[in-house]
Write an enzyme that holds these catalytic residues in place. Structure first.
Site, PDB file in Angstrom:
ATOM      1  CD  GLU A   1      -8.230  -8.886  13.267  1.00  0.00           C
ATOM      2  OE1 GLU A   1      -8.660  -7.774  13.092  1.00  0.00           O
ATOM      3  OE2 GLU A   1      -7.523  -9.140  12.518  1.00  0.00           O
TER       4      GLU A   1
ATOM      5  CB  CYS B   1      -7.021  -4.986   5.587  1.00  0.00           C
ATOM      6  SG  CYS B   1      -5.272  -4.406   6.096  1.00  0.00           S
TER       7      CYS B   1
ATOM      8  CG  PHE C   1      -5.365  -2.872  21.206  1.00  0.00           C
ATOM      9  CD1 PHE C   1      -6.186  -2.032  20.292  1.00  0.00           C
ATOM     10  CD2 PHE C   1      -4.604  -3.537  20.404  1.00  0.00           C
ATOM     11  CE1 PHE C   1      -5.885  -1.766  18.875  1.00  0.00           C
ATOM     12  CE2 PHE C   1      -4.250  -3.622  19.040  1.00  0.00           C
ATOM     13  CZ  PHE C   1      -4.962  -2.985  18.427  1.00  0.00           C
TER      14      PHE C   1
ATOM     15  CD  GLU D   1     -29.420   7.056  20.013  1.00  0.00           C
ATOM     16  OE1 GLU D   1     -29.954   8.282  20.229  1.00  0.00           O
ATOM     17  OE2 GLU D   1     -30.272   6.071  19.775  1.00  0.00           O
TER      18      GLU D   1
ATOM     19  CG  HIS E   1     -33.346   7.012  18.808  1.00  0.00           C
ATOM     20  ND1 HIS E   1     -32.818   6.309  19.889  1.00  0.00           N
ATOM     21  CD2 HIS E   1     -34.643   6.759  19.149  1.00  0.00           C
ATOM     22  CE1 HIS E   1     -33.820   5.734  20.553  1.00  0.00           C
ATOM     23  NE2 HIS E   1     -34.860   5.955  19.929  1.00  0.00           N
TER      24      HIS E   1
ATOM     25  N   GLY F   1       3.280 -12.577  16.149  1.00  0.00           N
ATOM     26  CA  GLY F   1       3.913 -11.237  15.794  1.00  0.00           C
ATOM     27  C   GLY F   1       4.379 -11.203  14.410  1.00  0.00           C
TER      28      GLY F   1
ATOM     29  CB  CYS G   1      -3.520  -4.391   3.116  1.00  0.00           C
ATOM     30  SG  CYS G   1      -5.022  -3.741   3.335  1.00  0.00           S
TER      31      CYS G   1
ATOM     32  CE  LYS H   1      -9.066  -7.487   9.386  1.00  0.00           C
ATOM     33  NZ  LYS H   1      -7.690  -7.296  10.134  1.00  0.00           N
TER      34      LYS H   1
ATOM     35  CE  LYS I   1       8.048  -3.326  12.898  1.00  0.00           C
ATOM     36  NZ  LYS I   1       6.962  -2.616  12.341  1.00  0.00           N
TER      37      LYS I   1
ATOM     38  CD  GLU J   1       3.845  -3.957  12.493  1.00  0.00           C
ATOM     39  OE1 GLU J   1       3.003  -4.953  12.224  1.00  0.00           O
ATOM     40  OE2 GLU J   1       4.844  -4.161  12.837  1.00  0.00           O
ATOM     41  CG  LEU J   2      -2.713   0.682  11.659  1.00  0.00           C
ATOM     42  CD1 LEU J   2      -3.386   1.864  12.451  1.00  0.00           C
ATOM     43  CD2 LEU J   2      -3.892  -0.451  11.809  1.00  0.00           C
ATOM     44  CB  THR J   3      -3.464  -0.432   4.864  1.00  0.00           C
ATOM     45  OG1 THR J   3      -3.439  -1.940   4.889  1.00  0.00           O
ATOM     46  CG2 THR J   3      -3.764  -0.133   3.411  1.00  0.00           C
TER      47      THR J   3
ATOM     48  CB  SER K   1      -1.391 -10.875  17.932  1.00  0.00           C
ATOM     49  OG  SER K   1      -1.965 -12.010  17.099  1.00  0.00           O
ATOM     50  CE1 TYR K   2      -4.451  -6.949  13.053  1.00  0.00           C
ATOM     51  CE2 TYR K   2      -2.501  -6.046  14.738  1.00  0.00           C
ATOM     52  CZ  TYR K   2      -3.044  -6.160  13.453  1.00  0.00           C
ATOM     53  OH  TYR K   2      -2.219  -6.041  12.341  1.00  0.00           O
TER      54      TYR K   2
ATOM     55  CB  SER L   1      -0.874  -0.026   1.179  1.00  0.00           C
ATOM     56  OG  SER L   1      -1.776  -1.284   1.252  1.00  0.00           O
TER      57      SER L   1
END
Length: 581
Positions: free
Chosen positions: A279, A134, A303, A561, A556, A368, A129, A137, A391, A417-419, A274-275, A92
């Site tokens: 997931e 992403c 988190f 809300e 509503h 990881g 991704c 997933k 890294k 580490e996000l697209t 991990s997420y 990306s």
């Protein structure tokens, strides 16, 4: 710089200014202009492909470099390299940087090559991704949501057969995988077309730095060639890490493999807290597979831990087995009593030290990720990096310690580490280098969502980090437990557990009392978490306060809300469970 400026003003001769191996040439009347520019911008110049000028004894004649907006040097110096920019990595961030630089008139090449996973899985252009992250997933997560929705459908009057009945609806794993891979294939083709349409040269080869300007390109057939570039951008992303125990690479899958698995996974163990692990376990459980998660320590490290435990507890009640405080020791391929292929997992309980053996059809390691910088040639180019996790440290302009080499995306040290982060960073980098851009990537207050069965969206600080940053006495935590209206019709149970639990969704807003109750953290568990969090992320980014939320009229009936009517604080000790609509 003052000496350099004086030389430029008084000379009709061209001077070559160098830093590292990058160079730019100025002279004559243009030199006088640059001399003034150097003095004017010396305190605020952003790094560029050419770096910060320094005097050199060599002299030549060429076109001048020019100064971009905000003092950033525009990398327009004449050079003899093959390309103005070469990007190593077609994910990306790399694609974004490549296309943006080409749009700004630069000659750009993008190298991309996928080394097959230990299980032999490989994929096309687009990076993690699109191919193994992403996109697949969330599609598999959606498949799980649809399956859970059959229970809701019965409550709404649809004649959906009961689970376990003769006509029960069954999930077709191969059909789902084929459909997802077809979609990914269309995206791969779209990225190639976009590079071509923008004039970027796509090189399907593995890049390796030979020095700060030279890249060796190795194709699938082993043939090699070299290209040179004035500026190099490293955007190689990361790959899953293995635990380093006997049989891990021979017996286990990772997120590189699960989304293209031809056959149903069967009884599955997901190793890691991990997420990615949660997931994967979530959608496998929702699709009907016997699923276990093995966690060495806390869930969702980094988190909010109240939320993390809330998610783990929900998943456990919905059928995912949680093996806590345990680590794998050995993996073996074996046959069970019926002769079927199995993976025998030997793991150790951290609290008591004893070993346990279990059999699974599939084992997925999600412990990881490591930056994909092995054999990238960073040492040859003089680029500093973390030898343990691969890294690369950079400054605020994504510039490495080598002036003409930059890095973006998951390869960066201490960055998300996000697209979307990689895309924005790559785009802004190209604009600073070749346009008049001055904006730096802002890595603060970046929202994200974890697509567990009970989705989790957040932006800002976790409660733990907020207390550490601002002090416990300054943090107010507003909380609410609620149930979406859409879930209230379904009173069914599965294995004695309510399919739609009462007040299982959770919202928390953290404010800084010392700063007019500015919102410093937002956390939400429930359906459509990404859509809800994206909305409030804008408000948090621009510094909204609790008063601003209270003054906003909610829509509503929605879950979102709730953020406009939160009034129970954790400190009050009052019941935060929602009553009524």
């Amino acid at each position: 710089l003052r000496y350099l400026a004086d030389c430029c003003r008084g000379s009709a001769t061209s001077f070559t200014f160098t830093r590292g191996a990058a160079s730019a040439v100025v002279g004559g009347s243009v030199g006088a202009t640059l001399g003034n520019s150097l003095l004017d911008s010396s305190s605020s110049a952003a790094p560029s492909a050419a770096g910060s000028p320094a005097p050199s004894s060599s002299r030549s004649s060429s076109n001048p470099i020019s100064m971009g907006g905000g003092g950033a040097v525009e990398a327009n110096a004449a050079h003899s390299f093959d390309y103005d920019m070469v990007v190593i990595g077609g994910g990306s961030g790399g694609l974004a940087a490549s296309k943006e630089a080409a749009k700004l008139g630069k000659k750009v090449a993008c190298l991309d090559f996928v080394t097959p996973s230990p299980q032999g899985t490989k994929w096309g252009l687009g990076g993690t991704c699109v191919n193994v992250g992403c996109i697949p997933k969330k599609l598999m997560h959606q498949a799980g949501i649809l399956g859970e929705g059959f229970s809701d459908a019965r409550a709404y009057g649809w004649n959906v057969p009961e689970p376990g009945s003769e006509n029960a609806i069954k999930h077709d794993w191969p059909n789902m995988v084929n459909a997802i891979q077809d979609h990914i294939g269309s995206l791969n083709w779209g990225y190639k077309t976009a590079l071509r349409d923008n004039g970027v040269t796509y090189i399907n080869a593995k890049g390796k730095l030979l020095d700060a300007h030279t890249i060796e390109c190795t194709k699938k057939n082993g043939s090699t060639s070299t290209v040179t570039a004035q500026t190099i951008v490293i955007a190689v992303g990361g790959r899953p890490a293995y635990p380093g125990v006997e049989g891990d690479k021979e017996c286990c899958l990772t997120s590189d493999d699960i989304f293209s698995l031809d056959t149903p996974p069967g009884k599955t163990l997901c190793i890691g807290a991990s997420y990615i692990s949660l997931e994967t376990a979530g959608f496998l459980n929702a699709l009907g597979y016997d699923t276990t998660v093995m966690a060495r320590s806390i869930f969702l490290r980094g988190f909010d831990q109240e939320i993390a435990e809330h998610i783990a507890g929900y998943m456990e009640r919905q059928g995912v087995k949680m093996v806590r405080r345990c680590s794998p020791k050995k993996f073996e391929k074996v046959k069970d009593e019926s002769g079927a292929d199995k993976i025998k997992v030997t793991y150790t309980n951290s609290d008591y030290g004893f070993d346990v053996e279990m059999l699974f059809d599939t084992v997925i390691v999600a412990t990881g990720r490591r930056a994909d910088t092995v054999n990238l040639g960073l040492e040859a180019a003089g680029v500093e990096f973390d030898g343990k996790i691969g890294k690369i440290p950079v400054n605020e302009f994504e510039q490495t310690n080598v002036a003409n080499i930059f890095a973006i995306g998951d390869v960066l040290e201490s960055r998300q580490e996000l697209t979307p982060v990689a895309i924005k960073a790559g785009t802004l980098l190209a604009r600073r280098l070749y346009g008049k851009g001055t904006r730096k990537m802002d890595y603060n207050l970046v929202a994200t969502t974890v697509f567990t069965p009970l989705e989790y969206g957040c932006t800002g600080y976790s409660e733990e980090d907020a207390i550490e940053k601002f002090g416990k006495d300054n943090i107010e935590s507003y909380i609410s437990y609620l149930k979406p209206l859409e879930w209230t019709m379904n009173h069914a149970e599965h294995n004695g557990q309510a399919v739609r639990e009462e007040n299982v969704c959770f919202m928390k807003i953290l404010t800084n009392k010392a700063d007019n109750e500015r919102v410093v953290g937002f956390h939400y568990c429930g359906p459509n978490a990404g859509e809800i969090t994206q909305g409030i992320a804008v408000a948090v980014k621009v510094g909204c306060t609790k008063f601003d939320l209270d003054e906003t009229v909610g829509i509503h009936p929605t879950v979102a809300e709730e953020m406009t009517i939160l009034d129970v604080t954790k400190a009050s000790g009052l019941d935060a469970k929602k009553k009524g609509c």
